[in-house]
Scaffold this motif. Structure first.
Motif, PDB file in Angstrom:
ATOM      1  N   PRO A  60      10.272   5.218  10.008  1.00 41.12           N
ATOM      2  CA  PRO A  60      10.384   3.982  10.788  1.00 41.12           C
ATOM      3  C   PRO A  60       9.102   3.164  10.706  1.00 41.12           C
ATOM      4  O   PRO A  60       8.019   3.703  10.437  1.00 41.12           O
ATOM      5  CB  PRO A  60      10.644   4.478  12.216  1.00 41.12           C
ATOM      6  CG  PRO A  60      11.130   5.883  12.069  1.00 41.12           C
ATOM      7  CD  PRO A  60      10.451   6.413  10.839  1.00 41.12           C
ATOM      8  N   GLU A  61       9.213   1.882  10.978  1.00 42.58           N
ATOM      9  CA  GLU A  61       8.046   1.002  10.830  1.00 42.58           C
ATOM     10  C   GLU A  61       6.959   1.280  11.859  1.00 42.58           C
ATOM     11  O   GLU A  61       5.829   0.824  11.698  1.00 42.58           O
ATOM     12  CB  GLU A  61       8.470  -0.462  10.898  1.00 42.58           C
ATOM     13  CG  GLU A  61       9.103  -0.876  12.207  1.00 42.58           C
ATOM     14  CD  GLU A  61       9.531  -2.334  12.210  1.00 42.58           C
ATOM     15  OE1 GLU A  61       9.689  -2.894  13.311  1.00 42.58           O
ATOM     16  OE2 GLU A  61       9.700  -2.912  11.126  1.00 42.58           O
ATOM     17  N   ASP A  62       7.280   2.007  12.909  1.00 47.20           N
ATOM     18  CA  ASP A  62       6.251   2.330  13.901  1.00 47.20           C
ATOM     19  C   ASP A  62       5.815   3.793  13.833  1.00 47.20           C
ATOM     20  O   ASP A  62       5.145   4.290  14.745  1.00 47.20           O
ATOM     21  CB  ASP A  62       6.734   1.993  15.310  1.00 47.20           C
ATOM     22  CG  ASP A  62       7.987   2.767  15.715  1.00 47.20           C
ATOM     23  OD1 ASP A  62       8.588   3.440  14.844  1.00 47.20           O
ATOM     24  OD2 ASP A  62       8.382   2.683  16.901  1.00 47.20           O
ATOM     25  N   ASP A  63       6.167   4.484  12.753  1.00 48.02           N
ATOM     26  CA  ASP A  63       5.709   5.862  12.565  1.00 48.02           C
ATOM     27  C   ASP A  63       4.349   5.815  11.861  1.00 48.02           C
ATOM     28  O   ASP A  63       4.230   6.038  10.655  1.00 48.02           O
ATOM     29  CB  ASP A  63       6.725   6.653  11.731  1.00 48.02           C
ATOM     30  CG  ASP A  63       6.385   8.139  11.628  1.00 48.02           C
ATOM     31  OD1 ASP A  63       5.251   8.514  12.006  1.00 48.02           O
ATOM     32  OD2 ASP A  63       7.239   8.918  11.160  1.00 48.02           O
ATOM     33  N   TYR A  64       3.321   5.522  12.622  1.00 46.40           N
ATOM     34  CA  TYR A  64       2.015   5.269  12.030  1.00 46.40           C
ATOM     35  C   TYR A  64       1.364   6.531  11.470  1.00 46.40           C
ATOM     36  O   TYR A  64       0.558   6.447  10.540  1.00 46.40           O
ATOM     37  CB  TYR A  64       1.111   4.567  13.041  1.00 46.40           C
ATOM     38  CG  TYR A  64       1.644   3.203  13.413  1.00 46.40           C
ATOM     39  CD1 TYR A  64       1.730   2.196  12.453  1.00 46.40           C
ATOM     40  CD2 TYR A  64       2.110   2.940  14.704  1.00 46.40           C
ATOM     41  CE1 TYR A  64       2.255   0.946  12.779  1.00 46.40           C
ATOM     42  CE2 TYR A  64       2.629   1.690  15.032  1.00 46.40           C
ATOM     43  CZ  TYR A  64       2.711   0.697  14.070  1.00 46.40           C
ATOM     44  OH  TYR A  64       3.242  -0.525  14.386  1.00 46.40           O
ATOM     45  N   ASP A 107     -10.312  -3.905   4.321  1.00 44.98           N
ATOM     46  CA  ASP A 107     -11.001  -4.474   5.479  1.00 44.98           C
ATOM     47  C   ASP A 107     -10.394  -5.801   5.929  1.00 44.98           C
ATOM     48  O   ASP A 107     -10.978  -6.484   6.773  1.00 44.98           O
ATOM     49  CB  ASP A 107     -12.491  -4.674   5.170  1.00 44.98           C
ATOM     50  CG  ASP A 107     -12.752  -5.849   4.233  1.00 44.98           C
ATOM     51  OD1 ASP A 107     -11.816  -6.253   3.501  1.00 44.98           O
ATOM     52  OD2 ASP A 107     -13.884  -6.363   4.228  1.00 44.98           O
ATOM     53  N   MET A 108      -9.224  -6.170   5.373  1.00 46.12           N
ATOM     54  CA  MET A 108      -8.678  -7.488   5.698  1.00 46.12           C
ATOM     55  C   MET A 108      -7.198  -7.398   6.068  1.00 46.12           C
ATOM     56  O   MET A 108      -6.421  -6.725   5.389  1.00 46.12           O
ATOM     57  CB  MET A 108      -8.877  -8.454   4.532  1.00 46.12           C
ATOM     58  CG  MET A 108      -8.508  -9.892   4.858  1.00 46.12           C
ATOM     59  SD  MET A 108      -9.370 -11.101   3.817  1.00 46.12           S
ATOM     60  CE  MET A 108      -8.865 -10.598   2.174  1.00 46.12           C
ATOM     61  N   LEU A 109      -6.841  -8.097   7.132  1.00 45.87           N
ATOM     62  CA  LEU A 109      -5.459  -8.187   7.601  1.00 45.87           C
ATOM     63  C   LEU A 109      -5.003  -9.629   7.484  1.00 45.87           C
ATOM     64  O   LEU A 109      -5.644 -10.543   8.000  1.00 45.87           O
ATOM     65  CB  LEU A 109      -5.372  -7.749   9.066  1.00 45.87           C
ATOM     66  CG  LEU A 109      -3.984  -7.818   9.718  1.00 45.87           C
ATOM     67  CD1 LEU A 109      -3.032  -6.788   9.094  1.00 45.87           C
ATOM     68  CD2 LEU A 109      -4.091  -7.600  11.230  1.00 45.87           C
ATOM     69  N   GLN A 110      -3.894  -9.838   6.773  1.00 51.36           N
ATOM     70  CA  GLN A 110      -3.323 -11.176   6.696  1.00 51.36           C
ATOM     71  C   GLN A 110      -2.408 -11.391   7.890  1.00 51.36           C
ATOM     72  O   GLN A 110      -1.525 -10.570   8.170  1.00 51.36           O
ATOM     73  CB  GLN A 110      -2.514 -11.347   5.411  1.00 51.36           C
ATOM     74  CG  GLN A 110      -1.883 -12.736   5.289  1.00 51.36           C
ATOM     75  CD  GLN A 110      -0.586 -12.717   4.497  1.00 51.36           C
ATOM     76  OE1 GLN A 110       0.254 -11.855   4.675  1.00 51.36           O
ATOM     77  NE2 GLN A 110      -0.440 -13.676   3.601  1.00 51.36           N
ATOM     78  N   LYS A 164     -15.283  -3.516  11.658  1.00 54.27           N
ATOM     79  CA  LYS A 164     -15.821  -4.401  10.625  1.00 54.27           C
ATOM     80  C   LYS A 164     -14.715  -4.938   9.706  1.00 54.27           C
ATOM     81  O   LYS A 164     -14.912  -5.131   8.505  1.00 54.27           O
ATOM     82  CB  LYS A 164     -16.907  -3.700   9.788  1.00 54.27           C
ATOM     83  CG  LYS A 164     -18.145  -3.327  10.593  1.00 54.27           C
ATOM     84  CD  LYS A 164     -19.217  -2.761   9.673  1.00 54.27           C
ATOM     85  CE  LYS A 164     -20.552  -2.685  10.331  1.00 54.27           C
ATOM     86  NZ  LYS A 164     -20.753  -1.795  11.399  1.00 54.27           N
ATOM     87  N   PHE A 165     -13.551  -5.195  10.285  1.00 52.38           N
ATOM     88  CA  PHE A 165     -12.407  -5.749   9.558  1.00 52.38           C
ATOM     89  C   PHE A 165     -12.319  -7.256   9.784  1.00 52.38           C
ATOM     90  O   PHE A 165     -12.832  -7.786  10.777  1.00 52.38           O
ATOM     91  CB  PHE A 165     -11.099  -5.106  10.022  1.00 52.38           C
ATOM     92  CG  PHE A 165     -10.940  -3.657   9.632  1.00 52.38           C
ATOM     93  CD1 PHE A 165     -11.742  -3.072   8.654  1.00 52.38           C
ATOM     94  CD2 PHE A 165      -9.981  -2.872  10.250  1.00 52.38           C
ATOM     95  CE1 PHE A 165     -11.583  -1.741   8.297  1.00 52.38           C
ATOM     96  CE2 PHE A 165      -9.811  -1.540   9.905  1.00 52.38           C
ATOM     97  CZ  PHE A 165     -10.610  -0.976   8.931  1.00 52.38           C
ATOM     98  N   ILE A 207      -4.047  -1.484  12.229  1.00 47.42           N
ATOM     99  CA  ILE A 207      -5.469  -1.199  12.058  1.00 47.42           C
ATOM    100  C   ILE A 207      -5.662   0.244  11.598  1.00 47.42           C
ATOM    101  O   ILE A 207      -6.501   0.530  10.726  1.00 47.42           O
ATOM    102  CB  ILE A 207      -6.246  -1.487  13.363  1.00 47.42           C
ATOM    103  CG1 ILE A 207      -6.334  -3.008  13.591  1.00 47.42           C
ATOM    104  CG2 ILE A 207      -7.646  -0.869  13.329  1.00 47.42           C
ATOM    105  CD1 ILE A 207      -6.901  -3.409  14.934  1.00 47.42           C
ATOM    106  N   ARG A 208      -4.873   1.143  12.123  1.00 44.88           N
ATOM    107  CA  ARG A 208      -4.933   2.537  11.654  1.00 44.88           C
ATOM    108  C   ARG A 208      -4.578   2.622  10.173  1.00 44.88           C
ATOM    109  O   ARG A 208      -5.205   3.371   9.415  1.00 44.88           O
ATOM    110  CB  ARG A 208      -3.978   3.401  12.483  1.00 44.88           C
ATOM    111  CG  ARG A 208      -4.413   3.647  13.914  1.00 44.88           C
ATOM    112  CD  ARG A 208      -3.380   4.460  14.664  1.00 44.88           C
ATOM    113  NE  ARG A 208      -3.156   5.771  14.010  1.00 44.88           N
ATOM    114  CZ  ARG A 208      -2.137   6.574  14.326  1.00 44.88           C
ATOM    115  NH1 ARG A 208      -1.249   6.199  15.245  1.00 44.88           N
ATOM    116  NH2 ARG A 208      -2.012   7.741  13.705  1.00 44.88           N
ATOM    117  N   ILE A 209      -3.559   1.867   9.782  1.00 43.47           N
ATOM    118  CA  ILE A 209      -3.167   1.859   8.365  1.00 43.47           C
ATOM    119  C   ILE A 209      -4.302   1.307   7.509  1.00 43.47           C
ATOM    120  O   ILE A 209      -4.590   1.829   6.428  1.00 43.47           O
ATOM    121  CB  ILE A 209      -1.876   1.044   8.164  1.00 43.47           C
ATOM    122  CG1 ILE A 209      -0.701   1.721   8.854  1.00 43.47           C
ATOM    123  CG2 ILE A 209      -1.585   0.860   6.675  1.00 43.47           C
ATOM    124  CD1 ILE A 209       0.568   0.874   8.899  1.00 43.47           C
TER     125      ILE A 209
END
Length: 353
Positions: free
Chosen positions: A61-65, A125-128, A159-160, A116-118
């Motif tokens: 599932p998409e929330d199974d981190y 270091d970057m999230l779109q 530091k992301f 962020i965990r992923i």
């Protein structure tokens, strides 16, 4: 100048962009991207989730981190084996603007923690973050800015960075100017722009619901004047260091204009339908002013990643089959041709200054 510009611009490939067949697995995409000479990838969440199901041999599932992070560590290894950098994780959507106390807002921040965990697991270091296209949000600047500040601060702990992108079908920020104004108000050192040739031209110049494929609310001459002025503003006003990457794609002009109505079956607005299926690499049958947009971005002094992000279902927007290796090679050829076109006129990039 062509050679120096090519040497200056690193290249990335958005892995979500190629391959609709089940056989086009993430490792095969990485092989094709590496062999074509790309230096990095944008890791898409759907690709990661698909790989996790295959790697762990179970539904994820998409929330199974926990599972996604476990698979993400393997993706990091696969990229390292191919000398590919993971530029960013994407697309983080429908985050900002939910009313205080709402279940949607709670879920958005829980998602942020998981992503962020992923990011930690895959080593990026970057999230779109795409400008939200949800209905029923609070579109007040205060709400949008405060949410993005909170997300930026969550990322800053590690530091992301946050790369904010205008989606041309967004509920509240469809243009580069709108997201730039928000980034300025957020005023965090780890927040910048993800610019995109499709999103820029698709919001201010083109319209897939008209016969001409252009915005028809104003005369053609005035449309061109406004768009050129907008690109000039971008070139003059946005500091190069606040542009984290430039995504590259063109668009087909639909043979039959798309319906202006909301697509009830796909649950998509017309520009989003257009974005999902009608985006080829440049110089492959599209009609957007990709070179003009790219020149304006380069005129800021930006020399960061160009990232090929295409969603090409063919000119009819229905289906198109690919050979992964061939597609990746053509994408690299398109990238080089674009840089040559941008460098090919001394006044080209100067025109925006």
């Amino acid at each position: 100048m062509s050679t120096s510009l090519i040497e200056q611009i690193p290249t990335s490939f958005a892995t979500c962009s190629i391959g609709y067949a089940p056989s086009h697995t993430l490792p095969k995409k990485l092989d094709a991207i590496h062999q074509a000479g790309f230096q990095a990838i944008e890791l898409s969440f759907p690709d990661l989730q698909g790989f996790a199901k295959e790697y762990l041999k179970r539904d994820v599932p998409e929330d199974d981190y926990e599972a996604l992070c476990e698979a993400g560590k393997r993706v990091k290894e696969l990229c390292a084996e191919r000398k590919l950098h993971i530029l960013m994780l994407q697309p983080f959507a429908n985050f900002e603007g939910w009313p205080e106390g709402s279940e949607e807002r709670k879920n958005a921040f829980e998602r942020a923690k998981g992503w962020i965990r992923i990011m930690q697991a895959v080593g990026t270091d970057m999230l779109q973050v795409g400008s939200t296209d949800s209905d029923n949000i609070d579109t007040s600047p205060e709400r949008i800015v405060e949410d993005l500040r909170q997300l930026a601060d969550m990322l800053a702990i590690h530091k992301f960075r946050l790369a904010y992108e205008n989606w041309c079908w967004s509920t509240h920020a469809s243009t580069w100017r709108a997201v730039w104004d928000i980034v300025c108000r957020v005023d965090r050192p780890n927040v910048g722009l993800c610019l995109d040739t499709f999103q820029t031209a698709g919001s201010e110049w083109a319209d897939p619901t008209t016969t001409s494929g252009l915005i028809e609310d104003v005369p053609r001459n005035e449309l061109e004047r406004r768009f050129r002025a907008s690109l000039g503003d971008l070139a003059r006003e946005v500091p190069a260091e606040k542009i984290y990457l430039l995504q590259i794609s063109d668009a087909y002009k639909p043979a039959k204009p798309l319906s202006k109505a909301f697509d009830e079956e796909k649950r998509l607005r017309p520009r989003r339908v257009w974005s999902h299926d009608f985006r080829p690499i440049p110089f492959a049958g599209g009609y957007l002013p990709v070179v003009d947009v790219t020149k304006a971005v380069l005129a800021t002094g930006f020399r960061g990643y160009f990232s090929i992000e295409v969603f090409d279902s063919g000119a009819a927007g229905t289906v198109k089959e690919y050979d992964l290796d061939d597609f990746a090679r053509k994408a690299m050829e398109s990238h080089r041709k674009l840089l040559e076109a941008c460098a090919g006129g001394a006044d080209g990039m100067q025109a925006w200054v």
